[in-house]
Scaffold this motif. Structure first.
Motif, PDB file in Angstrom:
ATOM      1  N   PHE A   9       0.849  -1.218  -0.020  1.00  0.00           N
ATOM      2  CA  PHE A   9       0.156  -0.091  -0.064  1.00  0.00           C
ATOM      3  C   PHE A   9       0.905   1.106   0.032  1.00  0.00           C
ATOM      4  O   PHE A   9       0.668   2.263  -0.555  1.00  0.00           O
ATOM      5  CB  PHE A   9      -1.046  -0.270   1.106  1.00  0.00           C
ATOM      6  N   ALA A  10       2.069   1.002   0.491  1.00  0.00           N
ATOM      7  CA  ALA A  10       2.895   2.320   0.470  1.00  0.00           C
ATOM      8  C   ALA A  10       3.372   2.541  -0.867  1.00  0.00           C
ATOM      9  O   ALA A  10       3.453   3.794  -1.355  1.00  0.00           O
ATOM     10  CB  ALA A  10       4.269   2.214   1.340  1.00  0.00           C
ATOM     11  N   ARG A  11       3.760   1.402  -1.486  1.00  0.00           N
ATOM     12  CA  ARG A  11       4.278   1.458  -2.820  1.00  0.00           C
ATOM     13  C   ARG A  11       3.218   1.972  -3.803  1.00  0.00           C
ATOM     14  O   ARG A  11       3.433   2.752  -4.980  1.00  0.00           O
ATOM     15  CB  ARG A  11       4.881   0.265  -3.381  1.00  0.00           C
ATOM     16  N   GLY A  12       1.937   1.183  -3.591  1.00  0.00           N
ATOM     17  CA  GLY A  12       0.814   1.457  -4.631  1.00  0.00           C
ATOM     18  C   GLY A  12       0.377   2.813  -4.415  1.00  0.00           C
ATOM     19  O   GLY A  12       0.050   3.301  -5.515  1.00  0.00           O
ATOM     20  N   GLN A  13       0.624   3.702  -3.616  1.00  0.00           N
ATOM     21  CA  GLN A  13       0.433   5.094  -3.474  1.00  0.00           C
ATOM     22  C   GLN A  13       1.049   5.817  -4.636  1.00  0.00           C
ATOM     23  O   GLN A  13       0.505   6.814  -5.219  1.00  0.00           O
ATOM     24  CB  GLN A  13       0.809   5.802  -2.104  1.00  0.00           C
ATOM     25  N   ASN A  14       2.326   5.303  -5.158  1.00  0.00           N
ATOM     26  CA  ASN A  14       2.880   5.892  -6.143  1.00  0.00           C
ATOM     27  C   ASN A  14       2.132   5.562  -7.561  1.00  0.00           C
ATOM     28  O   ASN A  14       2.296   6.412  -8.557  1.00  0.00           O
ATOM     29  CB  ASN A  14       4.576   5.480  -6.270  1.00  0.00           C
ATOM     30  N   LEU A  34      -1.155   5.160  -7.662  1.00  0.00           N
ATOM     31  CA  LEU A  34      -2.551   6.265  -7.518  1.00  0.00           C
ATOM     32  C   LEU A  34      -2.080   7.657  -7.921  1.00  0.00           C
ATOM     33  O   LEU A  34      -3.009   8.179  -8.585  1.00  0.00           O
ATOM     34  CB  LEU A  34      -3.049   5.996  -6.027  1.00  0.00           C
ATOM     35  N   ASP A  35      -0.868   7.942  -7.437  1.00  0.00           N
ATOM     36  CA  ASP A  35      -0.500   9.320  -7.604  1.00  0.00           C
ATOM     37  C   ASP A  35       0.076   9.603  -9.108  1.00  0.00           C
ATOM     38  O   ASP A  35       0.216  10.828  -9.406  1.00  0.00           O
ATOM     39  CB  ASP A  35       0.634   9.781  -6.636  1.00  0.00           C
ATOM     40  N   ASN A  86       3.214   8.758 -10.085  1.00  0.00           N
ATOM     41  CA  ASN A  86       4.522   9.081 -10.117  1.00  0.00           C
ATOM     42  C   ASN A  86       5.321   8.436 -11.194  1.00  0.00           C
ATOM     43  O   ASN A  86       5.331   6.915 -11.113  1.00  0.00           O
ATOM     44  CB  ASN A  86       5.079   8.945  -8.701  1.00  0.00           C
ATOM     45  N   ARG A 131      -7.179  -6.333   2.853  1.00  0.00           N
ATOM     46  CA  ARG A 131      -5.908  -5.498   2.228  1.00  0.00           C
ATOM     47  C   ARG A 131      -5.120  -6.880   1.444  1.00  0.00           C
ATOM     48  O   ARG A 131      -4.052  -6.746   1.330  1.00  0.00           O
ATOM     49  CB  ARG A 131      -5.261  -4.680   3.027  1.00  0.00           C
ATOM     50  N   CYS A 178      -7.657  -2.788  -9.922  1.00  0.00           N
ATOM     51  CA  CYS A 178      -7.672  -1.238 -10.306  1.00  0.00           C
ATOM     52  C   CYS A 178      -8.005  -1.468 -12.113  1.00  0.00           C
ATOM     53  O   CYS A 178      -7.592  -2.118 -12.771  1.00  0.00           O
ATOM     54  CB  CYS A 178      -6.081  -0.676 -10.415  1.00  0.00           C
TER      55      CYS A 178
END
Length: 91
Positions: A16-21, A23-24, A26, A43, A48
Motif C-alpha cells: 500500500f505504501a508503494r501503491g500510493q505511487n 495512484l499518484d 509518479n 487488504r 484497478c
C-alpha cells in the motif's frame, strides 16, 4: 485501451505504501493512468482499472513500482461488451 490489474498482496504494509505511487501517477508512462481502485477489506487483494497504450507498458511500470510486495496479473477489457467504463481521454 482499458486494462484490469489485479494485485494479490503478499506484504500489505509495503504494497500500500508503494501503491500510493501508482495512484499518484509518479513516473507513469505517457498515456497511462489509473481510473479506479478497489482494495479488499482485508487488504489481501486489489483490483484497478487503468487506461494505457499497452499491457506491456503498464506491466513494466506497475511491476517495477510494486516489486515483491504483490503478485500482479493483467488483462485487456473487452470495451465493446463491458459495462460502466469511463470515457477514454484519447478517444
Amino acid at each position: 485501451m482499458f486494462i484490469v490489474l489485479q494485485h494479490r498482496i503478499t506484504n500489505p504494509q509495503t504494497a500500500f505504501a508503494r501503491g500510493q505511487n501508482l495512484l499518484d501517477g509518479n513516473g507513469v508512462p505517457y498515456g497511462t493512468r489509473v481510473l479506479q481502485f478497489y482494495p479488499s477489506k482485508d487488504r489481501n487483494a486489489v483490483f484497478c482499472l487503468w487506461e494505457s497504450n499497452s499491457i506491456d507498458e503498464l506491466r513494466e511500470y506497475a511491476d517495477a513500482v510494486m516489486g515483491d510486495s504483490s503478485e500482479n496479473s493483467y488483462f485487456e477489457v473487452d470495451a465493446e461488451i463491458a459495462r460502466g467504463l469511463p470515457k477514454l481521454v484519447g478517444g
